[in-house]
Design a protein around this motif. Structure first.
Motif, PDB file in Angstrom:
ATOM      1  N   MET A 117       0.829  -1.119  -0.055  1.00 34.01           N
ATOM      2  CA  MET A 117       0.076  -0.073   0.039  1.00 34.01           C
ATOM      3  C   MET A 117       0.895   1.096  -0.014  1.00 34.01           C
ATOM      4  SD  MET A 117      -1.862  -2.690   1.191  1.00 34.01           S
ATOM      5  CE  MET A 117      -1.440  -2.744   2.974  1.00 34.01           C
ATOM      6  N   THR A 118       2.155   1.006  -0.053  1.00 35.33           N
ATOM      7  CA  THR A 118       3.036   2.023   0.093  1.00 35.33           C
ATOM      8  C   THR A 118       3.344   2.983  -1.606  1.00 35.33           C
ATOM      9  OG1 THR A 118       4.053   1.383   2.024  1.00 35.33           O
ATOM     10  CG2 THR A 118       5.244   3.213   0.813  1.00 35.33           C
ATOM     11  N   ARG A 119       3.363   4.074  -1.748  1.00 37.89           N
ATOM     12  CA  ARG A 119       3.928   4.911  -2.830  1.00 37.89           C
ATOM     13  C   ARG A 119       5.026   5.811  -2.298  1.00 37.89           C
ATOM     14  NH1 ARG A 119      -1.322   7.422  -5.414  1.00 37.89           N
ATOM     15  NH2 ARG A 119      -1.668   8.069  -3.274  1.00 37.89           N
ATOM     16  N   VAL A 120       5.978   5.536  -2.819  1.00 40.63           N
ATOM     17  CA  VAL A 120       7.221   6.091  -2.577  1.00 40.63           C
ATOM     18  C   VAL A 120       7.350   7.548  -3.326  1.00 40.63           C
ATOM     19  CG1 VAL A 120       9.559   6.179  -2.148  1.00 40.63           C
ATOM     20  CG2 VAL A 120       8.564   4.248  -2.025  1.00 40.63           C
ATOM     21  N   ASN A 121       7.210   8.857  -2.319  1.00 45.53           N
ATOM     22  CA  ASN A 121       7.335  10.019  -3.061  1.00 45.53           C
ATOM     23  C   ASN A 121       8.487  10.136  -3.759  1.00 45.53           C
ATOM     24  OD1 ASN A 121       4.848  10.333  -2.132  1.00 45.53           O
ATOM     25  ND2 ASN A 121       5.344  11.084  -0.206  1.00 45.53           N
ATOM     26  N   PRO A 122       8.828  11.149  -4.832  1.00 46.03           N
ATOM     27  CA  PRO A 122       9.785  11.501  -5.524  1.00 46.03           C
ATOM     28  C   PRO A 122      10.918  11.945  -4.282  1.00 46.03           C
ATOM     29  CG  PRO A 122       8.180  12.025  -6.817  1.00 46.03           C
ATOM     30  CD  PRO A 122       7.531  11.524  -5.681  1.00 46.03           C
ATOM     31  N   CYS A 123      10.478  12.931  -3.526  1.00 46.98           N
ATOM     32  CA  CYS A 123      11.446  13.614  -2.749  1.00 46.98           C
ATOM     33  C   CYS A 123      11.650  12.668  -1.386  1.00 46.98           C
ATOM     34  CB  CYS A 123      10.264  14.654  -1.856  1.00 46.98           C
ATOM     35  SG  CYS A 123       9.003  14.128  -1.056  1.00 46.98           S
ATOM     36  N   ASP A 124      11.200  11.468  -1.205  1.00 48.28           N
ATOM     37  CA  ASP A 124      11.721  10.597  -0.382  1.00 48.28           C
ATOM     38  C   ASP A 124      12.608   9.479  -1.081  1.00 48.28           C
ATOM     39  OD1 ASP A 124      10.310  11.534   1.579  1.00 48.28           O
ATOM     40  OD2 ASP A 124       8.437  10.278   1.061  1.00 48.28           O
ATOM     41  N   GLN A 125      12.806   9.745  -2.330  1.00 47.02           N
ATOM     42  CA  GLN A 125      13.965   8.351  -2.930  1.00 47.02           C
ATOM     43  C   GLN A 125      15.154   8.666  -2.676  1.00 47.02           C
ATOM     44  OE1 GLN A 125      12.923   8.011  -7.175  1.00 47.02           O
ATOM     45  NE2 GLN A 125      10.681   7.883  -6.858  1.00 47.02           N
ATOM     46  N   GLU A 126      15.619   9.734  -2.479  1.00 41.31           N
ATOM     47  CA  GLU A 126      17.142  10.203  -2.286  1.00 41.31           C
ATOM     48  C   GLU A 126      17.565   9.650  -0.661  1.00 41.31           C
ATOM     49  OE1 GLU A 126      20.790  11.001  -2.218  1.00 41.31           O
ATOM     50  OE2 GLU A 126      19.623  11.200  -4.009  1.00 41.31           O
ATOM     51  N   LYS A 127      16.418   9.901   0.162  1.00 39.81           N
ATOM     52  CA  LYS A 127      16.618   9.447   1.563  1.00 39.81           C
ATOM     53  C   LYS A 127      16.592   7.937   1.411  1.00 39.81           C
ATOM     54  CE  LYS A 127      14.898  10.280   6.126  1.00 39.81           C
ATOM     55  NZ  LYS A 127      13.827  10.955   7.024  1.00 39.81           N
ATOM     56  N   LEU A 128      15.833   7.380   0.533  1.00 41.79           N
ATOM     57  CA  LEU A 128      15.880   5.892   0.470  1.00 41.79           C
ATOM     58  C   LEU A 128      17.227   5.377   0.058  1.00 41.79           C
ATOM     59  CD1 LEU A 128      13.671   3.819   0.767  1.00 41.79           C
ATOM     60  CD2 LEU A 128      13.299   3.922  -1.559  1.00 41.79           C
ATOM     61  N   HIS A 129      17.843   6.006  -0.949  1.00 44.75           N
ATOM     62  CA  HIS A 129      18.942   5.588  -1.435  1.00 44.75           C
ATOM     63  C   HIS A 129      20.174   5.843  -0.370  1.00 44.75           C
ATOM     64  CE1 HIS A 129      17.353   4.858  -5.141  1.00 44.75           C
ATOM     65  NE2 HIS A 129      17.154   6.201  -5.658  1.00 44.75           N
ATOM     66  N   GLN A 130      19.983   6.801   0.450  1.00 44.92           N
ATOM     67  CA  GLN A 130      21.025   7.153   1.533  1.00 44.92           C
ATOM     68  C   GLN A 130      20.927   5.886   2.760  1.00 44.92           C
ATOM     69  OE1 GLN A 130      20.402  10.764   3.259  1.00 44.92           O
ATOM     70  NE2 GLN A 130      20.996  12.045   1.400  1.00 44.92           N
ATOM     71  N   LEU A 131      19.759   5.459   2.817  1.00 49.04           N
ATOM     72  CA  LEU A 131      19.416   4.504   3.740  1.00 49.04           C
ATOM     73  C   LEU A 131      19.976   3.372   3.403  1.00 49.04           C
ATOM     74  CD1 LEU A 131      18.163   4.543   6.630  1.00 49.04           C
ATOM     75  CD2 LEU A 131      15.968   3.589   5.540  1.00 49.04           C
ATOM     76  N   ALA A 132      19.925   3.036   2.079  1.00 50.55           N
ATOM     77  CA  ALA A 132      20.402   1.834   1.233  1.00 50.55           C
ATOM     78  C   ALA A 132      22.060   1.660   1.460  1.00 50.55           C
ATOM     79  CB  ALA A 132      19.987   1.616  -0.215  1.00 50.55           C
ATOM     80  N   ARG A 133      22.471   2.809   1.229  1.00 55.34           N
ATOM     81  CA  ARG A 133      24.046   2.750   1.294  1.00 55.34           C
ATOM     82  C   ARG A 133      24.492   2.585   2.725  1.00 55.34           C
ATOM     83  NH1 ARG A 133      23.205   7.121  -2.222  1.00 55.34           N
ATOM     84  NH2 ARG A 133      23.370   8.830  -0.775  1.00 55.34           N
ATOM     85  N   LEU A 134      24.091   3.241   3.583  1.00 55.30           N
ATOM     86  CA  LEU A 134      24.137   3.217   5.039  1.00 55.30           C
ATOM     87  C   LEU A 134      24.038   1.504   5.338  1.00 55.30           C
ATOM     88  CD1 LEU A 134      24.941   4.138   7.844  1.00 55.30           C
ATOM     89  CD2 LEU A 134      22.554   4.537   8.189  1.00 55.30           C
ATOM     90  N   ALA A 135      23.074   0.820   4.991  1.00 55.73           N
ATOM     91  CA  ALA A 135      22.874  -0.488   5.282  1.00 55.73           C
ATOM     92  C   ALA A 135      23.904  -1.406   4.658  1.00 55.73           C
ATOM     93  CB  ALA A 135      21.404  -0.863   4.774  1.00 55.73           C
ATOM     94  N   SER A 136      24.247  -1.066   3.493  1.00 51.73           N
ATOM     95  CA  SER A 136      25.275  -1.850   2.882  1.00 51.73           C
ATOM     96  C   SER A 136      26.780  -1.497   3.528  1.00 51.73           C
ATOM     97  CB  SER A 136      25.434  -1.265   1.261  1.00 51.73           C
ATOM     98  OG  SER A 136      26.576  -2.173   0.631  1.00 51.73           O
ATOM     99  N   ASP A 137      27.089  -0.537   3.976  1.00 45.68           N
ATOM    100  CA  ASP A 137      28.346  -0.213   4.316  1.00 45.68           C
ATOM    101  C   ASP A 137      28.283  -0.921   5.992  1.00 45.68           C
ATOM    102  OD1 ASP A 137      29.062   1.583   2.503  1.00 45.68           O
ATOM    103  OD2 ASP A 137      28.304   3.413   3.619  1.00 45.68           O
ATOM    104  N   GLN A 138      26.976  -0.964   6.737  1.00 48.99           N
ATOM    105  CA  GLN A 138      27.140  -1.873   7.946  1.00 48.99           C
ATOM    106  C   GLN A 138      27.248  -3.410   7.613  1.00 48.99           C
ATOM    107  OE1 GLN A 138      24.293  -0.734  10.781  1.00 48.99           O
ATOM    108  NE2 GLN A 138      24.670   1.523  10.703  1.00 48.99           N
TER     109      GLN A 138
END
Length: 1948
Positions: free
Chosen positions: A1849-1870
């Motif tokens: 039921m989730t639609r990711v807004n374009p303004c939140d996509q960059e934050k999503l990518h940052q979160l993905a990079r942090l998760a990958s580093d960890q």
């Protein structure tokens, strides 16, 4: 359903000798069909059970034979052999019983022949002169007389020979017993032989003699008569001999009377003879043979035991029925009663007291038999008002709470029989009107309910007079008894009484009412109070009522179940209860559970009958109340039939329960869960067997006839699937970081499963085997449990793995075993004490692995250490054990050599205790009975003993120093190592411990000349380029030493248990006598010289094992060792030699432990001669003496006595010495030496606990730990004159003739012990131990100059005054107070008297007789007397202390009159004068005293309390008129609540604020009547402004906190409207001021109250001024968030939880985001954080957020259920579910998911993870973050599941996509960092680096779940991007979500 274990019966087979077998061969026929052949076949069998079946066929075989064939010689010889067999078998062998039955069943023609055969064999036995055979012959005589008619006939033939044999054998056994007086074990065996001889003699006289003609034996020169006289003489000697066992005494008493009854003529004079013996009278008309045989009974003063057992013999052996003995028999009955009652005052030893109570019961039974046809004189002598019955009742009241169960039980029987005796003596009268029963009932009901004897006595009375007569006196009795059931110690007694009552009531009602008319009245009396308690009672009471009362009620009236269900069903959906109450839902669960367990209901009936819905059961299974969850689970698990098929609904509900209830902090709840699930698993197992049989039957049926509705195979498969699913849930719960409760529950349940479904090899029918569910990952999970910091988890894991290891291929991997062995060896030498425990469990498990010896140990052991002999087959476990111990021993020996050079190095690098602990634990696994490497083990044990001595020599100087803890400095500077070396040198074995002669001096400038280099090398370690100092702390040295001593003690204790108990020791014994003696000397040395408590306590643990072995050993040299050691240490204590090294400080250190161990090992059933000798010596030493030159022996004696009185193993044998111990303690308190006074105080405290029991409540003055004066002084009569004389001395010191007041040191102890006594309505006035003489002395103690003594005298006086005498006593005390005109007033005496008046009045007002007219009349007289001395409460009395005391009396009276609504014209004067006192007091006119004046604060508090009391009474509508005049004078304009709030004294303000808060709560309560609410509002009107000003001005913390609390409770609108005028603040400023208080205050109470107040303001202001208070809201959120952290105190977190509950409708679940998304989610995070708090109370409060949230209209659940009151685990799950629902309502799913993903990932960054892996814990005992509740991964998995459900039921807004990518990079580093850190860990890091490994494993799973969700979101964004839009998820994404849910294992 009760789980029972099948009893396995073992029968030893009988083997005939060669000669008899030859006879059978001779007569056996060729076909093997005759009796001889049958017997021959029977003798060839080696199994006793088979022989029994074979012998049972003898009689049918003989019955088939022709009559002529019965005379065949073959039959005669077979009968001879059967006789030999019967007499040769042991009496306990079941074969003997079968043979007896066979002989009894022989055909009639063979009976005479069988008798001849048996008599012939028995005659040969009776000729035996071998002492060792006598017992077997006695057993055979007993068997012949008991079991067979053939046997009786044989003994009849041999009557003379049997008597002669018994006379000879008993005499010889007695002589042998006298010779072996020092060998207690052999002596005890011989005494039991004597006992058997006496019993057989009695049986012979009773069963055989009556069939003999009198003229054959009743002649003086007849052999039989001579033998009987000889036996009678012997039995008389036994009766008098005090050295024999009590059982021999008692039986001898029976035998003496039996022989006299048989021999004495005329029989009519026998009762007179026995009466004369009991009374000590001398008669001349006595036969000569009597004087020759029993002359000792006439010529010496009989001891108490002789009188007791002679009375017992008369009662048991004489004929009492039908008055066959006439008037002399009646006289004897009364004489016996008087003799027994006289003995009851003297016999205090526990076994004698138990015997006396039993004999008194026999007397009451004999009296009942006699009364059936007795004379009128006897009836008069035995009615309820007679002297004898009154004394019997006196005995009952003094012993109905005796510590011995046997005495209490007999007391109940005595009371019951006494009621029947009275009833029989007054048969013509009507029981209902009988004054005896009426008075008895009244007295019993007037007793307090804490008297346990009241319950059984009332039960007897109910059975005698009926419940209706008792209910007529008090209809509230059922409710009163139910109220008592909140205490578990009283619940069984109360439930038994209730059962007696409602059973009797039902019987009565059904007899007087027709049909079912009785049931409504019965329900009203017994069921309605029950339902009220179940729904709304306190948790403990409801639990005990359910456990004890409800089953009995339903058993009595099953038809009441429908009535109960009908009532509860109506409100079960709405009244679901809280965390403290069950509600109707919980009550319904309890009733249904009990009904199903009793068999009144089945689960299918409940479902089909709509008695309860699945939804209700689910709500019950996750209820916030523990007991509701347990009852709901019990409803599913318990069944009356163990084979009832478990339905699919039940299995589904159980799975649901397990998901949310595995973690419970309460051990009791965990135990109940496991117990109930065990019942379910047993039912599944047993019902599966039934189903399997039905399937087999079904498969044999014709397919046409088979029923298609139910398939057994489907049921079996569902069972298997369910068990597999349960195991899956359980193993999933053992994730990294799981809490201790979870692990404990899971491992317990898995163990239960393996127990019920055992691991078995082969193809047998098995429903389920756990081994099939265990893969390598799950094996590793179980192994990781060994690293738990809780040993019970290690134990459970070990037991589970031991059951599984043979069926799991994981342990066949050589490399894995090698890794486990390596880590075990590393942990065994760790400096962390708990690591060696882990090592021991690993090694204990590894020694059972077959590959351990050949694979692992070869890499570690030298070749010459152990070479198993390949020719001798050895047990692999034994080989592994020996090899492991050898390896450990070699290591520890090398470490001891190093420790001898440097103890510092050992403490820092290789503390030896770990190795020794592992050796001891591994030895426990050794199969001692089947050792094959015997010589190796013998050498090994010798080496272990030698190693223990060496290690002890190294470490003992530290623990034996004068101050082992304080001697070594605890600082950690750079000179620590050098100073430790100095001290270690200083405490070498030359330490003399001369603590009393000179102080030890530590030379400050001493330096060591050696070992400097070694010390430096130890003190440093390389860390990269730098060198950091690693200090060896003193704690490490001390722990190394005392834990080494502990390990040595336990090892030596274990080695001692290898000693064989049968001696002489053979050459192949593992341990020798000499070694045992050496070990004993070692323990003695260290127990008597160790100073460190840990060292001597654990040495004691090992020593106990040794003494236990010695006490059971029959070697005289070893058996005497405890006695020798005991005598030696007592002599050393007595000598008070200055050179003695016994420690007289530290409560005598190890000396009490040493003596405890020696005494506790003494057999309890013997004479306990060591205990008696020791106690007599110690009592003498402990008593003050002018002879002793030193007080050190007295100190030792007092300390040892304290330890012995505390030791429960000594049982009731210690009780006879309590009085002497109390005497020594009280006299010791008068010593001028502090050490004696200190030890005396400790002994006194122990004795108080021993006498009155462990304190069962916080109330020091509770009657639960008290006893009546009658009971106390009956049990300890010697204390009566002692306490009385001592109290007189104290009173004389207080009130001396000179008028000087002297202090007496014993006053405190005397008043304390007297305060523990109380008068009982059952006490008679005839008792010599009356309490009246104490009263005058207690009154005089009230005049003491010591405040505490006066206070204690006030409390001590209360129990000595009967309630009916209180008005008279109070009036007398008040009359003795001085008048205002007296020239001289002794204020101490006035104060003491007022305290006595206060406590007496308090007890009077709290009594149970407040409703009768006598009470009101007494109250009026008290008020009249109080009015005459009111000047003491006024200014005329210059002493503020006594003014305050008088005011306290007025407050007490005022509160009671107001609470009870007592009105009357006679009280108007009292109210008016009380008002005058207040109006004229300093409260109204101003204070002229300095605060430094004694009693000033106390006076202010008392007068303020009086004002508050009067104000509160004025608010009652019914008092408005009668108090009008007094109120006008009292509460005038100058004296009001507002006026007192301005007082300068915080004592006044605090009391007024507390009263104001109480009145506010009453105003807001629904239960207050309107008139009182109106009056209270008038009283409180206009206080808002005053309280606001007070809040700003208040400096006193308690008052300030109370002001804030009052403001918080007031109407917010009225209060805020006055802030501008009152304190010049607007509402925002006022809010900021409150928030600042939270920040700056150091008081948790102030922080909590102000935060609640601020939250209330925030809600109010946000709804009106949302934009203007944004900054304040931010500040408030920060405070709330900070206050939730785990470091904060519980009260603050609890306040935050309550705040979150209150704001839930406004902020958390509001349809509008008033605070914005981030702040709202932050508050939700606080809820999550509090739901994982370690404190249960905080979690319960936070779970209420869910209850409030679920009640909101906008919360829509996706399931079919609405859970309202849920436990923490379910609340956490629902929290995430509600949050996800709200994100959709707020249309904030895109931003919300990102926030929740950040939660999921956690805050740890790269640096935190690196530091986690690198930091080493330097704290010695720190086990890391001990986890009792919070489970990070459980939270992560639940949140991950709900996020996966939210993603579609989730639609990711374009303004939140960059934050999503940052979160993905942090998760990958960890993820990369965690992988690297895990790679860098050492092998098996779960053991060596447990904390760090757990953190990394948790973070790894968190990252995995986050990356999984991010991957789904990114794939959807890419897919939507290709389509040019952002929309809902595609079908592929939905499939990925479903796969992720399955991977998490949490898909619904």
């Amino acid at each position: 359903m009760v789980l029972k274990k099948k009893k396995v019966i073992q029968v030893d087979a009988f083997v005939l000798d060669h000669q008899l077998l030859e006879r059978l061969h001779f007569f056996a026929d060729a076909e093997g069909q005759n009796l001889a052949s049958h017997l021959l076949q029977c003798m060839q069998l080696s199994d006793g059970i088979q022989q029994i079946h074979c012998i049972k066929q003898i009689v049918p075989l003989l019955e088939k034979m022709h009559t002529n064939n019965l005379c065949d010689p073959m039959v005669k010889n077979c009968l001879d052999i059967l006789a030999v067999m019967f007499l040769s078998l042991d009496i306990k062998n079941p074969l003997k019983k079968v043979l007896a039955s066979c002989l009894n069943g022989l055909p009639e023609p063979l009976m005479a022949e069988a008798t001849v055969s048996l008599a012939g064999c028995l005659r040969e036995e009776l000729k035996s002169t071998d002492l060792s055979h006598y017992r077997n012959i006695m057993d055979n005589l007993a068997s012949c007389m008991e079991d067979t008619s053939v046997g009786k006939s044989s003994v009849h033939i041999l009557f003379k020979e049997a008597l002669q044999f018994l006379q000879k054998s008993i005499h010889e056994i007695e002589e042998e017993n006298r010779k072996l007086s020092r060998n207690r074990i052999t002596q005890t065996r011989l005494m039991h032989d004597l006992l058997m001889g006496v019993k057989v003699s009695m049986s012979l006289i009773q069963k055989i003699q009556e069939n003999l003609q009198e003229n054959l034996w009743k002649k003086v020169d007849a052999p039989i008569w001579q033998s009987m006289c000889g036996l009678l003489n012997t039995f008389t000697c036994f009766l008098i001999n005090e050295d024999l066992l009590q059982a021999v005494h008692m039986t001898a008493g029976l035998a003496v009377v039996l022989f006299l009854k048989t021999m004495f003529e005329p029989v009519e004079k026998l009762p007179c003879l026995i009466s004369d013996l009991l009374l000590g009278s001398r008669t001349s008309d006595i036969p000569e043979w009597f004087m020759d045989s029993c002359g000792n009974l006439c010529t010496v003063d009989l001891s108490d035991s002789v009188l007791l057992f002679l009375s017992h013999g008369a009662l048991a052996m004489l004929e009492w029925k039908n008055s066959s003995m006439g008037p002399s028999g009646e006289k004897l009955l009364l004489d016996i009663a008087l003799a027994l009652l006289s003995l009851s005052k003297r016999l205090k030893e526990s076994s004698m007291a138990a015997s006396l109570s039993r004999i008194l019961t026999i007397w009451t039974n004999s009296a009942l038999d006699t009364l059936q046809s007795s004379s009128e004189n006897l009836k008069l002598s035995l009615n309820g008002n007679s002297n004898i019955v009154e004394k019997m009742l006196d005995y009952v009241y003094a012993h109905w709470e005796h510590p011995l169960d046997a005495v209490r039980h007999q007391t109940k029987l005595i009371f019951k029989n006494l009621l029947q005796i009275h009833h029989a003596s007054v048969k013509e009268s009507v029981v209902k009107l009988d004054p005896f029963f009426s008075m008895l009932t009244k007295n019993l009901l007037s007793l307090e309910w804490h008297v346990k004897g009241k319950y059984s006595s009332l039960g007897c009375l109910v059975e005698c007079v009926g419940i209706e007569n008792i209910l007529e006196m008090d209809r509230t009795i059922p409710s009163q008894i139910l109220d008592v059931m909140n205490d578990q110690s009283f619940a069984p007694y109360a439930s038994d009484l209730l059962e007696t009552m409602f059973t009797n009531h039902k019987k009565h009602l059904t007899s007087v009412l027709e049909g079912n008319g009785w049931i409504d009245k019965w329900h009203e009396t017994w069921v309605s109070p029950l339902l009220l308690i179940l729904c709304d009672g306190n948790p403990e009471q409801a639990t005990y009522v359910t456990d004890y009362y409800l089953p009995k009620l339903l058993k009595c009236s099953p038809e009441s179940l429908n009535y109960m269900i009908k009532i509860l069903q109506t409100s079960a959906e709405t009244n679901v209860g809280t965390c403290n109450t069950r509600g109707a839902l919980g009550a319904l669960m309890a009733c249904l559970r009990t009904a199903r367990a009793l068999g009144h209901l089945q689960f299918t009936d409940m479902m089909h009958g709509s008695l309860v819905s699945i939804g209700c059961i689910k709500q019950g299974l996750v209820h916030q109340h523990d007991q509701v969850r347990i009852d709901a689970l019990g409803l599913l698990c318990e069944s009356h039939r163990s084979t009832e098929i478990t339905s699919a609904e039940e299995m589904e509900l159980i799975s649901f329960f397990l998901r949310y209830n595995l973690s419970n902090q309460s051990p009791a709840v965990r135990q109940q869960i496991c117990s109930l699930l065990k019942k379910l698993f047993c039912r599944i197992c047993e019902s599966s067997q039934t189903v399997h049989k039905m399937q087999q039957m079904k498969s044999k049926q014709d397919p046409v006839n088979q029923v298609a509705t139910w398939d057994p195979l489907t049921t079996l498969q569902s069972y298997k699937d369910f068990m597999s699913a349960v195991c899956g849930i359980l193993f999933e719960a053992l994730f990294p970081g799981s809490s201790h409760p979870t692990r404990f529950t899971v491992l317990t349940l898995l163990g239960i499963i393996t127990e019920i479904f055992p691991i078995s090899e082969g193809q047998s029918q098995k429903l389920f085997q756990l081994a099939q569910e265990v893969d390598p990952t799950r094996v590793q999970t179980l192994l990781h449990c060994f690293a738990s910091t809780f040993e019970e988890v290690k134990i459970l894991a070990f037991e589970l793995l031991m059951r599984l290891h043979s069926a799991v291929p994981y342990f066949q991997d050589v490399e894995k075993l090698h890794q486990l062995f390596q880590v075990a060896m590393q942990l065994s030498t760790s400096t962390k004490p708990y690591d060696c425990v882990t090592a021991s469990y690993l090694l204990k498990f590894l020694i059972f692995q077959k590959g351990l010896l050949k694979v692992c140990l070869k890499k570690h052991l030298h070749l010459n250490i152990f070479q198993p002999d390949e020719d001798v087959p050895a047990d692999p476990v034994e080989e592994n054990t020996l090899a492991v111990i050898r390896y450990l021993l070699e290591n520890v020996e090398g470490e001891i050599l190093q420790a001898e050079k440097s103890l510092l190095q050992a403490a820092a690098s290789f503390p030896m205790y770990g190795r020794v602990h592992c050796i001891t634990e591994v030895l426990h696994q050794l199969p001692l009975k089947n050792l094959t490497l015997f010589s190796e083990w013998k050498k090994m044990i010798a080496k272990l003993i030698g190693m223990s001595y060496k290690l002890s020599a190294v470490v003992s100087p530290v623990v034996q120093s004068s101050s082992p803890e304080g001697l070594i400095p605890m600082d950690a500077d750079t000179d620590t190592s050098e100073r430790l070396q100095l001290i270690l040198c200083e405490i070498q074995p030359c330490d003399t411990n001369d603590y009393f002669t000179e102080a030890k001096l530590l030379k400050e400038h001493c330096r060591l000349d050696c070992a400097n280099e070694r010390a430096e090398s130890i003190a440093t370690e390389d860390k990269g380029e730098e060198q950091q100092t690693c200090d060896v702390t003193a704690q490490m040295v001390l722990v190394c030493c005392w834990r080494s001593m502990k390990a040595i003690s336990l090892l030596l204790g274990k080695l001692c248990q290898l000693l064989p108990l049968q001696f002489p020791i053979c050459s192949d014994a593992l341990i020798t006598v000499e070694q045992v003696e050496e070990i004993g000397e070692y323990f003695k040395h260290h127990l008597l010289k160790s100073r460190h408590r840990g060292a001597f306590e654990l040495a004691y643990a090992g020593f106990v094992k040794l003494t236990d072995i010695l006490s059971r050993c029959n070697d005289e040299r070893l058996h005497k060792l405890p006695q020798q050691w005991l005598c030696n240490v007592l002599e050393e204590i007595k000598s008070s030699d200055p050179s003695s090294k016994l420690c007289a400080t530290r409560r005598s250190a190890g000396i009490p432990f040493y003596i405890q161990a020696l005494l506790a090992s003494e057999p309890k059933k013997g004479k306990t001669s060591l205990l008696k000798m020791t106690m007599e010596e110690l009592i003498t030493l402990a008593s003050p003496s002018d002879v002793q030159p030193s007080t050190i022996p007295q100190v030792h004696a007092l300390n040892i006595l304290r330890a012995l009185f505390k030791d429960t193993r000594l049982g009731e044998n210690i009780i006879p010495y309590v009085a002497d111990g109390m005497r020594a303690a009280i006299l010791g308190f008068t010593s001028s030496v502090w050490a004696v006074r200190n030890s005396s105080t400790l002994l006194f405290s122990t004795l108080i606990t021993r006498i009155f029991g462990v304190k069962r409540g916080k109330d020091e003055n509770s009657k639960k730990n008290r006893m009546t004066g009658r009971e106390f002084f009956t049990r300890f009569p010697n204390l009566y004159p002692f306490l009385l004389s001592q109290l007189e001395v104290v009173a004389n010191a207080v009130n001396s003739e000179t008028g000087e007041s002297k202090l007496h040191p014993s006053s405190f102890l005397l008043l304390l012990i007297l305060g523990k006594l109380y008068l009982s309505p059952m006490d008679g006035t005839y008792s010599a131990l009356t309490m009246a003489p104490f009263v005058p002395f207690i009154l005089r103690c009230g005049h003491s100059p010591v405040y505490r003594t006066r206070e204690m005298s006030g409390r001590a006086l209360v129990p000595f005054i009967m309630i009916s005498q209180v008005p008279q006593t109070v009036s007398s005390l008040l009359a003795g107070l001085p008048d205002c005109t007296d020239p001289f007033v002794r204020q101490n005496a006035v104060h003491g008297t007022l305290l006595q008046v206060f406590h007496l009045l308090q007890s009077y007002l709290e009594s149970k007789h407040r409703a009768n007219s006598d009470f009101l009349q007494g109250l009026n007289s008290i008020i009249t007397c109080i009015e005459t001395k009111l000047w003491l409460a006024k200014r005329q009395n210059l002493c503020l202390v006594t003014r305050a005391a008088y005011l306290d009396v007025l407050v007490l009276l005022s509160n009671y009159l107001g609470k009870s609504r007592i009105k009357g014209t006679e009280l108007l004067g009292f109210w008016e004068q009380t008002g005058t006192i207040i109006y004229d007091s300093e409260l109204a006119t101003g204070v002229s005293y300095s605060p430094a004046v004694p009693g000033f604060a106390q006076y202010l508090q008392s007068i303020t309390k009086l004002f508050v009391s009067m104000s509160s009474i004025t608010a009652y509508p019914e008092f408005e008129n009668c108090l009008l005049r007094a109120s006008e004078k009292t509460v005038g304009p100058s004296l009001s609540v507002a006026h007192l709030l301005h007082s300068d004294f915080h004592e006044v303000r605090l009391l007024v604020l507390e009263a104001t808060l109480l009145w506010l709560k009453q105003v807001n309560s629904k239960h207050v009547i309107e008139g009182r609410r109106r009056n209270l509002l008038c009283l409180l009107s206009g206080l808002e402004a005053i309280l606001l000003k007070r809040a700003i001005m208040e400096k006193h913390p308690e008052c300030f906190c109370k002001v804030l609390e009052v403001l918080h409770c007031m109407d917010l609108g009225n209060m805020l409207s006055k802030t501008e005028d009152a304190i010049k603040m607007n509402q925002r400023d006022f809010l900021r001021w409150i928030l600042d208080i939270v920040d700056i205050s150091d008081s948790i109470e102030i922080q909590s109250v102000s935060l609640k107040f601020a939250s209330k303001l925030i809600v109010h202001l946000t709804q009106n001024w949302q934009e203007e208070v944004k900054s304040e809201v931010k500040q408030w959120i920060e405070i709330v968030t900070y206050s939730c952290e785990s470091e904060q105190q519980i009260d603050l977190r609890l306040a935050v939880a309550e705040i979150l509950v209150s704001i839930t409708p406004f902020f958390l679940t509001s349809q509008k985001l008033l605070l914005g998304l981030s702040d709202t989610l932050l508050l939700w995070k606080c809820v999550v954080q509090l739901l994982q708090c370690e404190e249960q109370i905080v979690r319960d409060a936070a779970a209420n957020v869910i209850r409030v949230a679920q009640s909101q209209e906008n919360i829509f659940r996706k399931t079919e259920l609405d859970f309202h009151v849920v436990n923490e685990s379910m609340a956490l799950d629902l929290t995430f579910s509600i949050m996800c629902d709200l994100l959709q309502q707020w249309e904030q799913t895109s931003a919300g998911v990102l926030v929740l993903l950040e939660w999921l990932l956690g805050k740890e960054d790269v640096k935190d993870l690196e530091s986690t892996a690198l930091v080493e814990n330097d704290y010695l005992f720190d086990k890391g973050q001990t986890n009792f509740w919070a489970e990070t991964l459980m939270k992560v998995r639940q949140l991950g599941r709900h996020l996966l459900l939210l993603i579609p039921m989730t639609r990711v807004n374009p303004c939140d996509q960059e934050k999503l990518h940052q979160l993905a990079r942090l998760a990958s580093d960890q993820a990369q960092l965690v992988a690297q850190l895990l790679k860098d860990m050492p092998p098996t890091p779960e053991f060596s680096r447990t904390v760090e490994f757990t953190k990394l494993a948790i973070q790894s799973e968190r990252i995995s779940i986050v990356r999984q969700i991010l991957g789904l979101l990114n794939s959807e964004i890419e897919a939507c991007g290709e389509q040019g839009k952002v929309g809902n998820m595609t079908t592929d994404s939905l499939c990925a979500v479903d796969h992720s849910l399955t991977t998490l294992g949490t898909k619904d």
